[in-house]
Design an enzyme around this catalytic site. Sequence first.
Site, short mmCIF file in Angstrom:
data_model
loop_
_atom_site.label_atom_id
_atom_site.label_comp_id
_atom_site.label_asym_id
_atom_site.label_seq_id
_atom_site.Cartn_x
_atom_site.Cartn_y
_atom_site.Cartn_z
N ASP A 141 208.39 72.46 151.09
CA ASP A 141 207.86 71.47 150.14
C ASP A 141 206.34 71.48 150.17
O ASP A 141 205.73 71.86 151.17
CB ASP A 141 208.33 70.05 150.54
CG ASP A 141 209.77 69.78 150.14
OD1 ASP A 141 210.34 70.54 149.35
OD2 ASP A 141 210.32 68.76 150.62
N ARG A 163 209.20 76.61 143.44
CA ARG A 163 209.59 75.40 142.70
C ARG A 163 208.32 74.85 142.07
O ARG A 163 207.30 74.73 142.74
CB ARG A 163 210.18 74.35 143.64
CG ARG A 163 210.44 73.01 142.93
CD ARG A 163 210.63 71.85 143.92
NE ARG A 163 211.75 72.04 144.80
CZ ARG A 163 211.79 71.58 146.06
NH1 ARG A 163 210.74 70.93 146.57
NH2 ARG A 163 212.85 71.78 146.81
#
Length: 302
Positions: A127, A177
Site C-alpha cells: 500500500d 494499483r
Amino acid sequence: MTVPLINFTLIKAISLLPKWFAKPFAKPYVAGETIKEAIDKIKILNEKGYLVTVDILGEHTKSKKEANRITEQYCLLYDQILEENLECSISVKPTHVGLDISSIEVMNNIGKILKKAEETGNFLRIDMESSSVTDKTIQIYEHFKKNSTNIGTVLQAYLLRTQTDLDKLSSSDINIRICKGIYDEPQKISFKDKNEINKNYILFAKKMARNNHFCAYATHDQILIDELVNWIENENISKELFEFQCLFGVPMEGRLEKLMEDGFKVRIYVPFGPDWYDYSMRRLNENPKIINYVLGNLFKND
Ligand code: FDA
C-alpha cells in the site's frame, strides 16, 4: 446529494466517545478483529464472485518486536489462504512492518512476507501511505520486483509526481494499483481539484495499458468507473490487464455486481484486526452518509 450537518456533528461526537460506542459505525468497514472472522468474510465474498485482498489494520509500528509479530501474522495468513483455497492476496502498509524503525527492518519483513507469497503462489501489494514515505515505498518495490513478479504497489493520482514515478517504473514489468489518495497532502505537491485528479487517474490507466502492465483501478467514484469502462470497451483493452477494486463495506448500489456480470474482475480490500478504530474513523469522515446507512441497519435489526 448534500450530507446533512447532523451527520458531521454525529461523527465528531462519536470520535469523542469511548471506542465501544463507535463499533457499530466501524462494523461495515472492518471484517472483524481475528483472522478467523476475516477468513469467514473472505469466503462469503469469494462465493459471491469477488476476489479479495486482505490487510491487517495498523500503521506506524514503533517496536521491532511488534513489527516482527505482524510480519509473522501476514505469513500465517498466506498459509490459511492456501489451506482454505481462497481467491485472496495480501496488502501491507510499510510503516506497519517497520518502515518507521529502519530500512533494514522493513526490508527484512517485506522480504519474509514476499517469500511466503511466492511459496504459496500468492501476491503481495505494498500500500502507499503519505508523501513522507513515497520515495522509500517505491525503493522497496523496485528492490523486490527485480526478482519477483508476485509483488506490486500503489500510486496516487492526486500527487503531481505520479506520472514521473510511473515513467521511471515502466522500464520493466510492473503491477500497480491506482487510487486517488487518502492523505492530506500540501498543495505544492498535489492536485486538489477533483477533475484534475480524475484526469491524472485516467492518463495513468491509459499509460499502464499502453505498456501492457497490469493495473488495478481502486475507486468508488461511479463517474470515474463509467469513464474507465467506456475507454476499456472502445479501445478493447484486454481483461488480463486490469481489475476494479473497492473497499469492504462501501455501498456501491449494485455497481460491482454489474461490473462482474459484464465480465470484469472485482477485488474487495478487506481490512481486519484489533486496530480498527483509526481506519474506521477515516472511512466515516470520507463518507458521513454512512451514518444513515448504519443507523438504518441498527433499527432494522431491532
Ligand atoms: P471519491 O472520494 O470521489 O468517492 C466517490 C464516492 O464514493 C463518493 O460518493 C464517496 O462518498 C464514496 N466513498 C468514497 N470512500 C468511501 C467510504 N470509505 N465509505 C463510503 N463511501 C465512500 N489510498 C491511499 O492513499 N493509499 C492506498 O494504498 C490506498 N489503497 C486503496 C485500495 C482500495 C481498494 C481503494 C478502493 C482505495 C484505496 N485508497 C488508498 C483510498 C483512495 O485513495 C481514496 O481515498 C478512496 O478510495 C476515496 O476515493 P474514490 O476514488 O472512491 O473517490
